[in-house]
Every structure is written in C-alpha cells, then in structure tokens.
Scaffold this motif. Structure first.
Motif, PDB file in Angstrom:
ATOM      1  N   THR A 115       0.838  -1.217   0.000  1.00 48.88           N
ATOM      2  CA  THR A 115       0.000   0.000   0.000  1.00 48.88           C
ATOM      3  C   THR A 115       0.867   1.258   0.000  1.00 48.88           C
ATOM      4  O   THR A 115       0.459   2.288  -0.553  1.00 48.88           O
ATOM      5  CB  THR A 115      -0.961  -0.007   1.199  1.00 48.88           C
ATOM      6  N   GLN A 125      -9.274 -11.182   6.791  1.00 44.38           N
ATOM      7  CA  GLN A 125      -9.494 -10.601   8.111  1.00 44.38           C
ATOM      8  C   GLN A 125      -8.911 -11.471   9.231  1.00 44.38           C
ATOM      9  O   GLN A 125      -8.539 -10.985  10.283  1.00 44.38           O
ATOM     10  CB  GLN A 125     -10.999 -10.407   8.332  1.00 44.38           C
ATOM     11  N   LEU A 197      -1.764  -0.546   9.009  1.00 43.31           N
ATOM     12  CA  LEU A 197      -3.053  -0.952   8.446  1.00 43.31           C
ATOM     13  C   LEU A 197      -4.052   0.198   8.481  1.00 43.31           C
ATOM     14  O   LEU A 197      -4.840   0.385   7.541  1.00 43.31           O
ATOM     15  CB  LEU A 197      -3.603  -2.156   9.211  1.00 43.31           C
ATOM     16  N   GLU A 198      -4.009   0.982   9.551  1.00 44.01           N
ATOM     17  CA  GLU A 198      -4.933   2.118   9.664  1.00 44.01           C
ATOM     18  C   GLU A 198      -4.652   3.153   8.584  1.00 44.01           C
ATOM     19  O   GLU A 198      -5.579   3.683   7.948  1.00 44.01           O
ATOM     20  CB  GLU A 198      -4.798   2.749  11.056  1.00 44.01           C
ATOM     21  N   LYS A 201      -5.857   1.870   5.247  1.00 43.70           N
ATOM     22  CA  LYS A 201      -7.319   1.921   5.173  1.00 43.70           C
ATOM     23  C   LYS A 201      -7.787   3.345   4.895  1.00 43.70           C
ATOM     24  O   LYS A 201      -8.673   3.579   4.070  1.00 43.70           O
ATOM     25  CB  LYS A 201      -7.906   1.411   6.500  1.00 43.70           C
ATOM     26  N   GLN A 202      -7.190   4.310   5.574  1.00 43.22           N
ATOM     27  CA  GLN A 202      -7.572   5.715   5.382  1.00 43.22           C
ATOM     28  C   GLN A 202      -7.301   6.184   3.963  1.00 43.22           C
ATOM     29  O   GLN A 202      -8.032   7.025   3.421  1.00 43.22           O
ATOM     30  CB  GLN A 202      -6.818   6.597   6.381  1.00 43.22           C
ATOM     31  N   LEU A 206      -6.683  -0.388   1.407  1.00 45.45           N
ATOM     32  CA  LEU A 206      -6.840  -1.667   2.098  1.00 45.45           C
ATOM     33  C   LEU A 206      -8.310  -1.977   2.309  1.00 45.45           C
ATOM     34  O   LEU A 206      -9.067  -1.155   2.825  1.00 45.45           O
ATOM     35  CB  LEU A 206      -6.141  -1.619   3.460  1.00 45.45           C
ATOM     36  N   SER A 207      -8.707  -3.177   1.893  1.00 47.10           N
ATOM     37  CA  SER A 207     -10.044  -3.691   2.215  1.00 47.10           C
ATOM     38  C   SER A 207      -9.872  -5.118   2.709  1.00 47.10           C
ATOM     39  O   SER A 207      -8.911  -5.803   2.361  1.00 47.10           O
ATOM     40  CB  SER A 207     -10.969  -3.644   0.996  1.00 47.10           C
ATOM     41  N   TYR A 208     -10.800  -5.549   3.541  1.00 46.50           N
ATOM     42  CA  TYR A 208     -10.677  -6.859   4.173  1.00 46.50           C
ATOM     43  C   TYR A 208     -11.571  -7.894   3.505  1.00 46.50           C
ATOM     44  O   TYR A 208     -12.703  -7.591   3.095  1.00 46.50           O
ATOM     45  CB  TYR A 208     -11.031  -6.757   5.658  1.00 46.50           C
TER      46      TYR A 208
END
Length: 602
Positions: A115, A125, A197-198, A201-202, A206-208
């Motif tokens: 990422t 997950q 990871l945060e 995601k922001q 990133l998607s689970y």
C-alpha cells in the motif's frame, strides 16, 4: 578471533533497517558475544526467492524468515507488478496467512509495503487456508496473491508463497524477475516504506476479505459437485447422514471451512479432534504436522475408533493437502497412500464427467503413479505428466481450459496434493475432502463398500500397482547432484537379475520454454528407469512406460538427500490369484529393485 569487519558491517546495516525490535536485539546480542557461527548462518547466504517464493527458519538476517526479509521481498514483488501492469490497469494483491508463528505480522508488513507503493490490498481478516488465497486471486481477478505459510513444515519455519494473475503459482521466468527486483531493494541502505493498516485503510488502499469470501468458496465447491442439501435427493441425504466421519486439521486453519462443507452437504455425523481443532503454531500433539508422517493421524484414528467412524480425514495445517483412512475388510482403520487417494479421486471424477471424453484431461507429476494414465486410457480421456509440484500442474490445468478450450478433470501429486476442480489452480485439501466424503457415502450405501474396496475394484479393472518412496540421506556437505552425476557416468544395464529396458534421463530433455505448450517434460535432474525381462524390449515405448516396474531417482534441491520413487509392474489378476497375495508379491519384488538402486546411489 574477532569478527571480520565485513560481517560486522552487514549485521549493523541489518539492525539499522530492522523494524522488529526483538530480532534487532537478538542480532545485537550476537555481535556483543562475537557469535560468528550464528552470524554466518544469518548472513552467509540470503534466503533465495524461487518458484515456491520463500521458505525457511524463523530467525535474524537475510538467511532466515523475519519481518525485514518479508518487507524487502514484498517491495520487490510490488516493483515487479508496477513495471508489468497494463497502462490502464492498477494492480491489486490478495494476502492470506495461516496460524504459524509470525504469519499475521508478516501479512501485516506485506500489506503495509504494497500500500505504501500505492498498490491496493485485499487482506483476509483472519487466518485462512492456502487454497482460499489462490481462490480469491482467481475470483477477484487480482494481479497477484501472497499466502504466508510454511504448510506442513515444523513450527520453527515459515514461508511466503506468491500467486500470479489467474491464481496459479509463479513459475519460471517470473520468479527470477521478481528475485532481481528483490535484490535491488535489499541493496539499498534504506528499508522499504511501510504503512500501518490504519493508514492504508484511510488512503482507501486496504479492504478486508471477510467470512463472506469463505462462504463464496464453500458455495462454489458445493455447486461444482452438486452437493448442497438443497440440491441433494432425500436418498442422498439419508446416505450422507449414515456416514460417520472423524476429522482433524492438525492444529491448522482448515476446521471452520471443513466443518462448514460437511454441514452444508448434509454430513451430520462428523467429529473433529478437539485437541487439534484450533490453530497452534507449536503443533503440540504431533512430532511433525504432516499427515504422511508416522503418528500424525494417531488422534484422528483414535477418534474414529471411539465414534465408530467409517473414514478419518486429515488436512495439513494450511489445508492444501489431505490424507484419508478407511475401514478394511477386517474393520480396522487404515491410511491410504497419496497415490492410492489420487487413483480413487481420478477414477471418481472420470465417472462423473458428462462432457466429451476426448477433451477431458487429467494430470499427474512424473513421480506419481501411472494408474491415472491407465485409467484415462481405459476411459477414453487424456492424460499428461508434468514436473513435480503444483506450479506445473496448476499452470498446465489452467492452460488447457483458458488457452486450449479443453476440459480439466483432475490433477494430483503423490505427496497428498489434489486439485479436484477448476475453482482453485493449486492443491486444495478442502474440496478434495468433500469429494472423498461424497464418494465414501455412496460406497457405504452400496452394501457397505469402502474406499479400500473401490481401490481393489479399480485395480482389478486397470491393473494392480504398488508404490512407495525411499530416501537416501547423504553425509553433511554431500550433494545429491553429485550422486546423479556418478550414476549417469555408469548407468546400469541390469539390476537384481533383471534387464534395464529403458532409461529416460530428463537432463537430456529440452529446457522449459514458457511460450510453448506441447506437453513435453522439460529438462530436469531426474532419471527414470524401467526394468523387466529381455523379452520386454519388444514392447512399445508407451507399453514399457505404462507397465514395467519403474524407479525414479531425483536429488533434493534443498537438503543432502536423494529421493527414489518406486512403482511395481502394473499387472492384472490372473485366474486363481488372490488380490492381497498378488499385491504383497508385487511389493516384495519392488523392494528388491529399490534396495538395488539404493546401493547404486551410495
């Protein structure tokens, strides 16, 4: 003697880049103690990236599996993907991981590095079986996939497996291209950038992958085999309810999906070994978490006896392999070999096939039994061999369907790997688990038959076959390749009073060419010997290869050992011969030949 300045410098540079405080402190301890042996192990040779990705001991430095090594490998993979992407398409990557020591951290690091390069990641997950990683790459159409697993290796190991677009394992020349990128990354004094990871995601990178992906896989497997309770007849459901199954995931990650498959197909009498159901990175109840190893299935056999189960099934810890035991005529639970399971599954899928037989294909590796080829011959379908490993089997299966418009039925290797559908282009111990259970239920309903009686029926129809492996462990520092060179310099013409009728030295074959798909076996350090009587020389080459006793010799690429794969003459029963007695006779004759080749190789 003080440490060499070069070794000290290498270690210090690694410490400066290492994101893991624990491994950095361990390495600092080696420097403080001037532990040259430990430092040489860590820095003597970098863990090579190849067609299996990475696999090695957990530890410090580039010679072992650790977080910095994973970050550098992932940065190299990311650079490769960015270089190879079509101009209009953004690459994305699926990441899955098992329950081993370090697996979740390694998956998190891989996610952060990709990422940081702007590559979107679909991260499972929670822990997931290896087949689910390959399935998601194919299902979602991503550019690549990573599965953090060391499969059935001891607890001190971990690994990093890479899939390419389409869901097959990487192969030559892609592995070399990725390795070159990794080398450039590793040469930098700066560690690869890595997002949390945060942060990923922001940024929308990133998607689970949630349990819905597990359900999608389960639904598609059930649909492929028409096995769901909604599609089964009342009689079929009654048969499945009557079958009693003991199961173990061997401290791995297979239980949730295995149990869901059982339930969704109507198998209500199933029991999982409680001590081995949840992931345990230490594999506490077994010496070696491989269903092939002696003692690995003891607990599931005990559970089978306690519950009076008809079959006992084991997945390895990442659930890509499978083994099964069934009741013999005397009621004892007995484990089938990988070749025997492959023969039974191949036969069952040929029976189930509804399309044109002439376009149906089954595949096996060069060290697996020839029974699948003989079954295909009788069935009127087609069979092809590949080199060892699902990087070859999966790629060939996909090529048959995608590029040649053929029908793929089945592929297997003798080391408990089975691909029973085109849903996953890799070995899949979960879909194989369902198919074996469906077959066992059908057989049990047909007068109490078993997997063993089905194997006997196949042998009576196709020919009896006995297979087993031998391993020659060499002295430390000895090379399997040197043994092969010695053997080639003095090839035997006779052995144990029998004639060497044909020698197939794969080192003389043309090298692998990814642009060609002619079905030929490419160059490899393997020799196949076919043994018989002088009169057998009159047989055609195809008859020799499908009938005579066969001994295959192959060196290990990673350990000081040579492997010998043995298969008996494939014979039909003559009038008055007893099945069990004939099988034992074939085994004894094969053991004499195997002993002779072991002696030749020492």
């Amino acid at each position: 003697m003080p440490l060499s300045p070069e070794l000290y410098s290498q270690a210090q540079q690694w410490i400066d880049k290492d994101p893991d405080q624990a491994t950095a402190e361990k390495l600092q301890g080696f420097l403080k103690d001037e532990d040259e042996a430990a430092l040489q192990q860590a820095f003597g040779e970098r863990l090579a990236f190849g067609t299996a990705g990475l696999r090695g001991l957990l530890g410090v430095g580039p010679g072992n599996m650790n977080r910095l090594l994973i970050r550098e490998a992932t940065a190299g993979l990311g650079r490769f993907l960015l270089d190879k992407r079509p101009s209009s398409k953004e690459p994305s990557v699926v990441i899955a991981y098992d329950g081993r020591h370090g697996s979740k951290d390694f998956a998190t690091d891989a996610t952060g590095v990709l990422t940081a390069l702007g590559i979107p990641v679909r991260l499972y997950q929670s822990e997931a079986p290896t087949p689910l990683g390959a399935f998601a790459v194919k299902e979602l159409g991503t550019a690549a996939g990573i599965v953090v697993t060391a499969s059935h290796n001891p607890p001190q190991y971990n690994g990093y497996k890479v899939y390419q677009a389409g869901g097959t394992q990487i192969n030559t020349p892609v592995d070399g291209q990725i390795a070159a990128q990794i080398g450039e990354v590793a040469a930098s004094s700066k560690a690869p950038d890595c997002l949390s990871l945060e942060e990923a995601k922001q940024k929308g990178l990133l998607s689970y992958l949630t349990p819905s992906m597990l359900q999608t896989y389960t639904d598609k497997v059930l649909e492929y085999f028409s096995a769901s309770t909604s599609s089964a007849s009342s009689e079929q459901l009654k048969q499945r309810d009557a079958l009693r199954i003991a199961y173990t995931p061997l401290h791995g990650v297979g239980a949730p999906i295995a149990e869901l498959l059982f339930k969704s197909a109507g198998f209500s009498n199933t029991w999982t070994v409680p001590e081995q159901r949840s992931p345990d990175p230490d594999f506490s109840t077994v010496k070696f978490p491989n269903p092939e190893e002696e003692g690995a299935m003891d607990l599931v056999h005990a559970l089978a006896d306690d519950k009076e189960a008809h079959i006992a099934i084991a997945n390895d810890p990442d659930a890509d392999r499978l083994s099964v035991s069934a009741r013999t005529r005397d009621g004892k639970i007995k484990q089938l070999t990988g070749d025997q399971i492959g023969t039974i599954l191949g036969d069952e899928l040929m029976r189930r096939a509804k399309c044109d037989k002439a376009s149906n294909w089954s595949l096996s590796t060069i060290v697996s039994s020839r029974m699948l080829a003989r079954l295909a011959q009788l069935d009127g379908s087609k069979h092809r061999e590949t080199l060892t490993g699902f990087k070859w089997l999966g790629g060939e299966a996909r090529r048959l369907i995608v590029e040649q418009g053929q029908n793929f039925l089945f592929a297997y290797e003798e080391a408990l790997g089975y691909m029973v559908s085109p849903l996953v282009w890799d070995k899949d111990g979960l879909s194989a688990l369902l198919l074996l259970s469906l077959l066992a239920a059908d057989l049990h309903a047909a007068g109490g038959q078993t997997l063993w009686t089905r194997l006997e029926e196949i042998h009576r129809r196709t020919g009896l076959s006995v297979t087993f492996p031998r391993t020659i462990r060499l002295a430390p520092g000895a090379s399997g390749s040197a043994i092969m060179k010695k053997l080639r310099a003095n090839l035997p013409s006779t052995l144990a009073g029998q004639q060497i009728v044909l020698v197939d030295d794969l080192l003389t074959h043309p090298p692998y060419d990814a642009s060609k798909s002619d079905g030929g076996i490419p160059k490899n350090d393997v020799i196949r010997f076919y043994i018989g009587q002088k009169s057998d020389e009159a047989l055609s080459k195809e008859e020799i290869k499908l009938t005579l006793p066969r001994i295959i010799i192959r060196p290990s690429g990673t350990e000081p050992k040579v492997k010998i794969y043995c298969e008996s003459r494939i014979e039909t029963l003559k009038e008055g011969e007893q099945y069990d007695e004939k099988m034992e006779k074939l085994r004894r004759e094969l053991e004499i030949l195997a002993d002779g080749f072991v002696e030749l190789c020492q």
